[in-house]
Design a protein around this motif. Sequence first.
Motif, PDB file in Angstrom:
ATOM      1  N   LEU A   1       0.821  -1.208   0.000  1.00  0.00           N
ATOM      2  CA  LEU A   1       0.000   0.000   0.000  1.00  0.00           C
ATOM      3  C   LEU A   1       0.857   1.261   0.000  1.00  0.00           C
ATOM      4  O   LEU A   1       0.454   2.286  -0.534  1.00  0.00           O
ATOM      5  N   SER A   2       2.030   1.168   0.591  1.00  0.00           N
ATOM      6  CA  SER A   2       2.881   2.353   0.676  1.00  0.00           C
ATOM      7  C   SER A   2       3.706   2.587  -0.588  1.00  0.00           C
ATOM      8  O   SER A   2       4.329   3.628  -0.730  1.00  0.00           O
ATOM      9  N   GLN A   3       3.702   1.627  -1.528  1.00  0.00           N
ATOM     10  CA  GLN A   3       4.430   1.790  -2.780  1.00  0.00           C
ATOM     11  C   GLN A   3       3.615   2.672  -3.720  1.00  0.00           C
ATOM     12  O   GLN A   3       2.399   2.542  -3.801  1.00  0.00           O
ATOM     13  N   PRO A   4       4.280   3.567  -4.445  1.00  0.00           N
ATOM     14  CA  PRO A   4       3.532   4.402  -5.394  1.00  0.00           C
ATOM     15  C   PRO A   4       2.967   3.551  -6.530  1.00  0.00           C
ATOM     16  O   PRO A   4       3.569   2.563  -6.947  1.00  0.00           O
ATOM     17  N   ALA A   5       1.808   3.933  -7.008  1.00  0.00           N
ATOM     18  CA  ALA A   5       1.169   3.214  -8.112  1.00  0.00           C
ATOM     19  C   ALA A   5       1.987   3.427  -9.383  1.00  0.00           C
ATOM     20  O   ALA A   5       2.513   4.522  -9.614  1.00  0.00           O
ATOM     21  N   PRO A   6       2.120   2.383 -10.228  1.00  0.00           N
ATOM     22  CA  PRO A   6       2.883   2.558 -11.468  1.00  0.00           C
ATOM     23  C   PRO A   6       2.188   3.563 -12.377  1.00  0.00           C
ATOM     24  O   PRO A   6       0.971   3.567 -12.501  1.00  0.00           O
ATOM     25  N   THR A   7       2.979   4.405 -13.000  1.00  0.00           N
ATOM     26  CA  THR A   7       2.410   5.402 -13.900  1.00  0.00           C
ATOM     27  C   THR A   7       2.210   4.773 -15.272  1.00  0.00           C
ATOM     28  O   THR A   7       3.116   4.121 -15.801  1.00  0.00           O
ATOM     29  N   PRO A   8       1.048   4.920 -15.864  1.00  0.00           N
ATOM     30  CA  PRO A   8       0.802   4.328 -17.183  1.00  0.00           C
ATOM     31  C   PRO A   8       1.610   5.054 -18.257  1.00  0.00           C
ATOM     32  O   PRO A   8       1.931   6.237 -18.128  1.00  0.00           O
ATOM     33  N   ALA A   9       1.927   4.317 -19.327  1.00  0.00           N
ATOM     34  CA  ALA A   9       2.664   4.914 -20.447  1.00  0.00           C
ATOM     35  C   ALA A   9       1.777   5.949 -21.125  1.00  0.00           C
ATOM     36  O   ALA A   9       0.555   5.781 -21.213  1.00  0.00           O
ATOM     37  N   PRO A  10       2.360   7.033 -21.584  1.00  0.00           N
ATOM     38  CA  PRO A  10       1.558   8.042 -22.270  1.00  0.00           C
ATOM     39  C   PRO A  10       0.892   7.445 -23.517  1.00  0.00           C
ATOM     40  O   PRO A  10       1.468   6.620 -24.208  1.00  0.00           O
ATOM     41  N   THR A  11      -0.316   7.866 -23.784  1.00  0.00           N
ATOM     42  CA  THR A  11      -1.043   7.348 -24.937  1.00  0.00           C
ATOM     43  C   THR A  11      -0.378   7.814 -26.224  1.00  0.00           C
ATOM     44  O   THR A  11       0.142   8.916 -26.315  1.00  0.00           O
ATOM     45  N   GLY A  12      -0.351   6.940 -27.208  1.00  0.00           N
ATOM     46  CA  GLY A  12       0.236   7.271 -28.497  1.00  0.00           C
ATOM     47  C   GLY A  12       1.731   7.011 -28.549  1.00  0.00           C
ATOM     48  O   GLY A  12       2.336   7.082 -29.604  1.00  0.00           O
ATOM     49  N   ALA A  13       2.357   6.711 -27.422  1.00  0.00           N
ATOM     50  CA  ALA A  13       3.796   6.450 -27.411  1.00  0.00           C
ATOM     51  C   ALA A  13       4.048   5.000 -27.800  1.00  0.00           C
ATOM     52  O   ALA A  13       3.291   4.105 -27.458  1.00  0.00           O
ATOM     53  N   THR A  14       5.114   4.769 -28.537  1.00  0.00           N
ATOM     54  CA  THR A  14       5.492   3.425 -28.941  1.00  0.00           C
ATOM     55  C   THR A  14       6.436   2.852 -27.890  1.00  0.00           C
ATOM     56  O   THR A  14       7.422   3.490 -27.543  1.00  0.00           O
ATOM     57  N   PRO A  15       6.137   1.663 -27.378  1.00  0.00           N
ATOM     58  CA  PRO A  15       7.029   1.086 -26.382  1.00  0.00           C
ATOM     59  C   PRO A  15       8.387   0.756 -27.006  1.00  0.00           C
ATOM     60  O   PRO A  15       8.486   0.442 -28.187  1.00  0.00           O
ATOM     61  N   ALA A  16       9.427   0.827 -26.223  1.00  0.00           N
ATOM     62  CA  ALA A  16      10.785   0.593 -26.701  1.00  0.00           C
ATOM     63  C   ALA A  16      11.144  -0.888 -26.615  1.00  0.00           C
ATOM     64  O   ALA A  16      12.234  -1.247 -26.218  1.00  0.00           O
ATOM     65  N   VAL A  17      10.214  -1.762 -26.991  1.00  0.00           N
ATOM     66  CA  VAL A  17      10.443  -3.196 -26.953  1.00  0.00           C
ATOM     67  C   VAL A  17      10.695  -3.680 -28.371  1.00  0.00           C
ATOM     68  O   VAL A  17       9.966  -3.333 -29.293  1.00  0.00           O
ATOM     69  N   THR A  18      11.730  -4.498 -28.525  1.00  0.00           N
ATOM     70  CA  THR A  18      12.051  -5.044 -29.837  1.00  0.00           C
ATOM     71  C   THR A  18      11.023  -6.112 -30.197  1.00  0.00           C
ATOM     72  O   THR A  18      10.674  -6.950 -29.374  1.00  0.00           O
ATOM     73  N   ALA A  19      10.557  -6.101 -31.421  1.00  0.00           N
ATOM     74  CA  ALA A  19       9.592  -7.102 -31.877  1.00  0.00           C
ATOM     75  C   ALA A  19      10.277  -8.462 -31.925  1.00  0.00           C
ATOM     76  O   ALA A  19      11.440  -8.583 -32.319  1.00  0.00           O
ATOM     77  N   LEU A  20       9.557  -9.502 -31.525  1.00  0.00           N
ATOM     78  CA  LEU A  20      10.131 -10.850 -31.524  1.00  0.00           C
ATOM     79  C   LEU A  20      10.557 -11.302 -32.915  1.00  0.00           C
ATOM     80  O   LEU A  20      11.517 -12.050 -33.065  1.00  0.00           O
ATOM     81  N   ALA A  21       9.857 -10.858 -33.943  1.00  0.00           N
ATOM     82  CA  ALA A  21      10.180 -11.275 -35.316  1.00  0.00           C
ATOM     83  C   ALA A  21      11.556 -10.771 -35.741  1.00  0.00           C
ATOM     84  O   ALA A  21      12.197 -11.375 -36.603  1.00  0.00           O
ATOM     85  N   SER A  22      12.057  -9.709 -35.138  1.00  0.00           N
ATOM     86  CA  SER A  22      13.344  -9.156 -35.554  1.00  0.00           C
ATOM     87  C   SER A  22      14.524  -9.780 -34.796  1.00  0.00           C
ATOM     88  O   SER A  22      15.675  -9.521 -35.125  1.00  0.00           O
ATOM     89  N   ILE A  23      14.253 -10.617 -33.817  1.00  0.00           N
ATOM     90  CA  ILE A  23      15.334 -11.220 -33.032  1.00  0.00           C
ATOM     91  C   ILE A  23      15.870 -12.441 -33.769  1.00  0.00           C
ATOM     92  O   ILE A  23      15.117 -13.305 -34.215  1.00  0.00           O
ATOM     93  N   ARG A  24      17.179 -12.520 -33.919  1.00  0.00           N
ATOM     94  CA  ARG A  24      17.841 -13.641 -34.591  1.00  0.00           C
ATOM     95  C   ARG A  24      18.810 -14.308 -33.620  1.00  0.00           C
ATOM     96  O   ARG A  24      19.413 -13.634 -32.781  1.00  0.00           O
ATOM     97  N   PRO A  25      19.002 -15.622 -33.730  1.00  0.00           N
ATOM     98  CA  PRO A  25      19.965 -16.305 -32.852  1.00  0.00           C
ATOM     99  C   PRO A  25      21.386 -15.852 -33.177  1.00  0.00           C
ATOM    100  O   PRO A  25      21.692 -15.442 -34.293  1.00  0.00           O
TER     101      PRO A  25
END
Length: 108
Positions: free
Chosen positions: A71-95
Amino acid sequence: MNTRAHCHCDRVLNYSYDEAAEALRCKRRFLEDRIRDLPHQKRGESVSFCPCELALIQAKTSYVPAWVLELSQPAPTPAPTGATPAVTALASIRPSRGRKRQAAAATG
C-alpha cells in the motif's frame, strides 16, 4: 571518529534499563537478553539508552506486513497514450552465430 553518528539529540538523555523498557513498553528482560544486538551506551557495567537508540530499537523490532508495504508503494504510472514502447519485436530477433563452432572447438 564519531561512533554515535546515529544520535541526533541536542542533549543526550540517558535512560536506564527500567526507563527504556517503560518507554518502549516492553519488559526489562527483553532488553537485557538482546543487549548485544541493540544500540546502547556502556560505561563499565552500566548500560544506558538515549532517545535515538530507543527509536532505532523500536524500528528494528517493528513488524510491517507485506500488504502494508504494498500500500505504501507508489502506483505505477501508465505509459503516455500514443507512445510506442521501446520493446524489440520478436520477429526481428535472430539467434547468435557461431555457437556450433565454439562447442566443437571446446570438445575437440
